[in-house]
Enzyme design. Sequence first.
Site, PDB file in Angstrom:
ATOM      1  N   LYS A 111      30.207 -56.761 -61.542  1.00 48.30           N
ATOM      2  CA  LYS A 111      29.598 -55.603 -61.733  1.00 48.30           C
ATOM      3  C   LYS A 111      29.463 -56.025 -63.626  1.00 48.30           C
ATOM      4  CE  LYS A 111      27.278 -52.577 -58.026  1.00 48.30           C
ATOM      5  NZ  LYS A 111      27.542 -51.511 -58.337  1.00 48.30           N
ATOM      6  N   ASN A 133      23.831 -53.874 -62.468  1.00 49.82           N
ATOM      7  CA  ASN A 133      23.717 -54.199 -61.059  1.00 49.82           C
ATOM      8  C   ASN A 133      21.998 -55.203 -61.063  1.00 49.82           C
ATOM      9  OD1 ASN A 133      22.447 -52.158 -61.827  1.00 49.82           O
ATOM     10  ND2 ASN A 133      22.329 -51.633 -59.514  1.00 49.82           N
ATOM     11  N   ASP A 138      22.216 -48.536 -61.197  1.00 48.51           N
ATOM     12  CA  ASP A 138      22.908 -47.699 -60.447  1.00 48.51           C
ATOM     13  C   ASP A 138      22.476 -46.170 -60.152  1.00 48.51           C
ATOM     14  OD1 ASP A 138      24.249 -49.239 -57.485  1.00 48.51           O
ATOM     15  OD2 ASP A 138      25.839 -50.122 -59.716  1.00 48.51           O
TER      16      ASP A 138
HETATM   17  P1  NAP Z   1      36.619 -48.388 -56.949  1.00 45.40           P
HETATM   18  O1  NAP Z   1      36.118 -48.665 -58.491  1.00 45.40           O
HETATM   19  O2  NAP Z   1      37.284 -49.421 -55.871  1.00 45.40           O
HETATM   20  O3  NAP Z   1      37.678 -47.015 -56.846  1.00 45.40           O
HETATM   21  C1  NAP Z   1      37.579 -46.509 -55.221  1.00 45.40           C
HETATM   22  C2  NAP Z   1      38.388 -44.656 -55.477  1.00 45.40           C
HETATM   23  O4  NAP Z   1      39.062 -44.328 -54.201  1.00 45.40           O
HETATM   24  C3  NAP Z   1      39.598 -44.377 -56.296  1.00 45.40           C
HETATM   25  O5  NAP Z   1      39.451 -43.890 -57.404  1.00 45.40           O
HETATM   26  C4  NAP Z   1      40.749 -44.682 -55.680  1.00 45.40           C
HETATM   27  O6  NAP Z   1      41.891 -44.043 -55.628  1.00 45.40           O
HETATM   28  C5  NAP Z   1      40.053 -44.344 -54.405  1.00 45.40           C
HETATM   29  N1  NAP Z   1      40.775 -44.434 -53.219  1.00 45.40           N
HETATM   30  C6  NAP Z   1      41.459 -45.606 -52.473  1.00 45.40           C
HETATM   31  N2  NAP Z   1      42.141 -45.238 -51.418  1.00 45.40           N
HETATM   32  C7  NAP Z   1      41.665 -43.996 -51.531  1.00 45.40           C
HETATM   33  C8  NAP Z   1      42.869 -42.883 -50.377  1.00 45.40           C
HETATM   34  N3  NAP Z   1      43.807 -43.590 -49.430  1.00 45.40           N
HETATM   35  N4  NAP Z   1      43.041 -41.995 -51.554  1.00 45.40           N
HETATM   36  C9  NAP Z   1      42.168 -41.194 -52.151  1.00 45.40           C
HETATM   37  N5  NAP Z   1      42.063 -42.029 -53.066  1.00 45.40           N
HETATM   38  C10 NAP Z   1      41.583 -43.084 -52.982  1.00 45.40           C
HETATM   39  O7  NAP Z   1      35.083 -48.134 -55.997  1.00 45.40           O
HETATM   40  P2  NAP Z   1      34.279 -47.857 -56.818  1.00 45.40           P
HETATM   41  O8  NAP Z   1      33.356 -49.125 -57.300  1.00 45.40           O
HETATM   42  O9  NAP Z   1      34.309 -46.807 -58.028  1.00 45.40           O
HETATM   43  O10 NAP Z   1      32.901 -47.169 -55.369  1.00 45.40           O
HETATM   44  C11 NAP Z   1      33.499 -46.178 -54.836  1.00 45.40           C
HETATM   45  C12 NAP Z   1      32.520 -46.189 -53.731  1.00 45.40           C
HETATM   46  O11 NAP Z   1      30.887 -45.933 -53.815  1.00 45.40           O
HETATM   47  C13 NAP Z   1      32.616 -46.730 -52.612  1.00 45.40           C
HETATM   48  O12 NAP Z   1      32.847 -46.072 -50.644  1.00 45.40           O
HETATM   49  C14 NAP Z   1      30.935 -47.655 -52.610  1.00 45.40           C
HETATM   50  O13 NAP Z   1      31.215 -47.627 -51.204  1.00 45.40           O
HETATM   51  C15 NAP Z   1      30.385 -45.837 -52.725  1.00 45.40           C
HETATM   52  N6  NAP Z   1      29.385 -46.645 -53.487  1.00 45.40           N
HETATM   53  C16 NAP Z   1      27.765 -46.580 -53.169  1.00 45.40           C
HETATM   54  C17 NAP Z   1      26.615 -46.297 -54.020  1.00 45.40           C
HETATM   55  C18 NAP Z   1      25.578 -47.089 -53.826  1.00 45.40           C
HETATM   56  O14 NAP Z   1      24.579 -47.149 -54.080  1.00 45.40           O
HETATM   57  N7  NAP Z   1      25.096 -45.737 -52.261  1.00 45.40           N
HETATM   58  C19 NAP Z   1      26.796 -47.674 -55.034  1.00 45.40           C
HETATM   59  C20 NAP Z   1      28.065 -48.327 -55.387  1.00 45.40           C
HETATM   60  C21 NAP Z   1      29.022 -47.750 -54.948  1.00 45.40           C
HETATM   61  P3  NAP Z   1      42.872 -44.816 -56.936  1.00 45.40           P
HETATM   62  O15 NAP Z   1      42.679 -44.901 -58.725  1.00 45.40           O
HETATM   63  O16 NAP Z   1      44.283 -43.800 -56.828  1.00 45.40           O
HETATM   64  O17 NAP Z   1      42.911 -46.237 -56.242  1.00 45.40           O
END
Ligand code: NAP
Length: 287
Positions: free
Chosen positions: A73, A94, A109
């Site tokens: 992205k 996206n 998004d």
């Molecule tokens: P990302 O950039 O990889 O960020 C992941 C986040 O989760 C970070 O803040 C990370 O914290 C935290 N995290 C991961 N493991 C953890 C743990 N064990 N304990 C506490 N915090 C934890 O991911 P992203 O792209 O922002 O996506 C986030 C979520 O949004 C995903 O679940 C994805 O499925 C969802 N999403 C949904 C849609 C939709 O259309 N519904 C679209 C896009 C994404 P740290 O910074 O400390 O590592």
Amino acid sequence: MIMTVNGQTKTCGLIGNPVEHTLSPVIHNLLAEMTGKNLIYVPFRVEGENLADAVKGAAALGIKGLNVTVPYKERILPFLTDVDALAQKIGAVNTLVQESGGYIGYNTDMPGLYRAMLSDGVSVDGEDVIILGAGGVARAVALMLSEKARRIFLLNRTEQKALDIAGEVNGYAGRQAVKAMPLSAWRKLPDGKYLAVQATSVGMHPRTDDVPIEDADFYKRIHTGYDLIYNPFETRFMKLVKKEGGKAFNGLKMLLYQGIIAYELWNGLSVSGEQAGKIYERLRESL
Ligand code: NAP
């Protein structure tokens, strides 16, 4: 689902890696059927070193539009001919729409999440909001909500990432809209009831028993919990919100509406609420 492919069929698709579990073909192929467009939508798994060639090749093949998913992205931005203002602010696209010579990038998004919240009757105007997480999506959510919410508390396991986002979003907003905190400091949140957006990846299939915060006292502060995860359909976070009397929603409508807005951009039309409802039901069945 694809009725007839012939010489006039237009192609749209998704690039990412992996793409095998995507639900986007369900959304777009059904939309094509419903809106009477001779269009098919296919996922393309692209390796990182081929990203520039993939964009160039797609343009050469006349692919009308593309969705872009993890991990491209942000990485795809240098290969686009133009990027719309909202996507530039978010720093991620996206959706690509073909124009002469290449593609213009959009981010559907965040408008998708906004439309999902509207459709679920969740208002953000003047609200106190908690965002859990400080990844790419949490950053975009904070940017979007900073225009409408009263205060935003951004809680992340790695505090520095939350601090970076808060600094950046407050710069855009021209006010101290976002306060960063470590996830473990949630007890320091001011008293009151909150709208909480769960934007970490914790609780996603297959680790469905995980949740970023366990304590019931946290959930007593939440009147509405919006988990951006949609697999499982009801996350543990949602269950804990409901247990303490709050309303809870998952991210399936966000997925639905980001797809619908992309489809509207590609085809210059509006998808009705009734059509959106039918696609939502099909997505639920596909999960
Ligand atoms: P990302 O950039 O990889 O960020 C992941 C986040 O989760 C970070 O803040 C990370 O914290 C935290 N995290 C991961 N493991 C953890 C743990 N064990 N304990 C506490 N915090 C934890 O991911 P992203 O792209 O922002 O996506 C986030 C979520 O949004 C995903 O679940 C994805 O499925 C969802 N999403 C949904 C849609 C939709 O259309 N519904 C679209 C896009 C994404 P740290 O910074 O400390 O590592």
